[in-house]
Design an enzyme around this catalytic site. Structure first.
Site, PDB file in Angstrom:
ATOM      1  N   LYS A 113      -6.827   3.405  -3.426  1.00 50.69           N
ATOM      2  CA  LYS A 113      -7.233   3.490  -2.022  1.00 50.69           C
ATOM      3  C   LYS A 113      -7.398   4.945  -1.615  1.00 50.69           C
ATOM      4  CE  LYS A 113      -5.175   2.295   2.514  1.00 50.69           C
ATOM      5  NZ  LYS A 113      -4.044   1.549   3.146  1.00 50.69           N
TER       6      LYS A 113
ATOM      7  N   ASP B 108       0.863  -1.176   0.000  1.00 51.49           N
ATOM      8  CA  ASP B 108       0.000   0.000   0.000  1.00 51.49           C
ATOM      9  C   ASP B 108       0.906   1.234   0.000  1.00 51.49           C
ATOM     10  OD1 ASP B 108      -1.748  -2.150   0.702  1.00 51.49           O
ATOM     11  OD2 ASP B 108      -3.106  -0.738   1.695  1.00 51.49           O
TER      12      ASP B 108
ATOM     13  N   LYS C  54     -10.312   0.533  -2.527  1.00 47.56           N
ATOM     14  CA  LYS C  54     -10.173   0.326  -1.089  1.00 47.56           C
ATOM     15  C   LYS C  54     -10.551   1.599  -0.349  1.00 47.56           C
ATOM     16  CE  LYS C  54      -6.896  -0.947   2.587  1.00 47.56           C
ATOM     17  NZ  LYS C  54      -5.562  -1.510   2.906  1.00 47.56           N
TER      18      LYS C  54
END
Length: 256
Positions: free
Chosen positions: A164, A101, A197
């Protein structure tokens, strides 16, 4: 399964798509051990645990193969500084991690350094293969729909597997408005395998339901699975378990 999604259905889907997260500055081995135990819920496993790079090997050793290990890079600052980010990616990969991430250099993007941000993401994508790459655009700091859309397009063009919303370390984290912009860009670009996300401030099953419905609206109900949808949180699991066990919960614990 859209507007009539029941709380129990939403809780089960949230559990399956949950990246159970601990990214506190003072995290210890004992904290990671506890996180990995929690990830193996009585109601089923979460999708992944998300930790600092230094804990990847420990988490991988504690978890069954079916639970993925994610770790962060360029987190939370999101600087335009490639060598440390690449070093973190190498650490994650060498320790047996499954997912990275990474924070997009969102301040640089706000300053108009579009090409530099694109180059940063391209280099991280190359270094992280074949791991799953989630690009954190820090939507709350970008703030405007135009910048959120631009950041999403940069992530998609670089080959992100997920886009995300947030680190959970800023004043504004995930919002439905930002999510709608990001999901619209995924669809508009024809990225039918890229996921979304939501992260930051998700504490209750009702919070998760908002994003489940948005994902279903934009990506289709077939995308309500961990290959296309994730929730990054710490406290959400408590609320999910309360819902599935028949107990009411506000999900008051903090979430990322």
């Amino acid at each position: 399964m859209t507007a009539d999604l029941t709380p129990a259905e939403a809780a089960r889907l949230a559990l399956q798509c949950l990246d159970l997260t601990s990214l506190n500055d003072g995290d210890t081995d004992a904290d990671v051990d506890a996180l990995c135990r929690r990830a193996q819920s009585p109601f089923g496993p979460v999708a992944a645990v998300c930790v600092w790079p230094r804990f990847v090997g420990r988490a991988r050793g504690l978890l069954p193969a079916g639970i993925r290990v994610a770790a962060v890079a360029n987190f939370p600052a999101g600087e335009l500084d490639l060598p440390p980010a690449l070093a973190e990616v190498r650490t994650i990969a060498e320790a047996g991690g499954d997912e990275v991430d990474v924070v997009l250099p969102y301040r640089a993007l706000k300053q108009g350094q579009v090409a530099a941000c694109a180059d940063f993401l391209a280099a991280v994508r190359q270094a992280s293969r074949p791991l799953t790459l989630k690009v954190i655009i820090e939507s709350g700091e970008l703030a405007t729909p135009a910048l959120i859309a631009q950041a999403t397009r940069l992530a998609l063009a670089a080959g992100a597997d997920f886009v995300k919303t947030s680190t959970g370390k800023t004043r504004v984290s995930a919002t439905p408005e930002a999510a709608a912009v990001m999901l619209t860009e995924i669809v508009a670009g024809g990225f039918d395998k890229v996921g979304f996300k939501a992260s930051g401030g998700l504490r209750t099953v009702a919070d998760a339901t908002v994003y489940l419905l948005l994902a279903a609206q934009h990506l289709g109900t077939s995308a309500l699975n961990p290959q296309r949808l994730r929730f990054g949180a710490s406290g959400l699991l408590t609320a999910v378990e309360a819902q599935l066990s028949g107990r009411a919960s506000t999900g008051a614990a903090s979430g990322y």
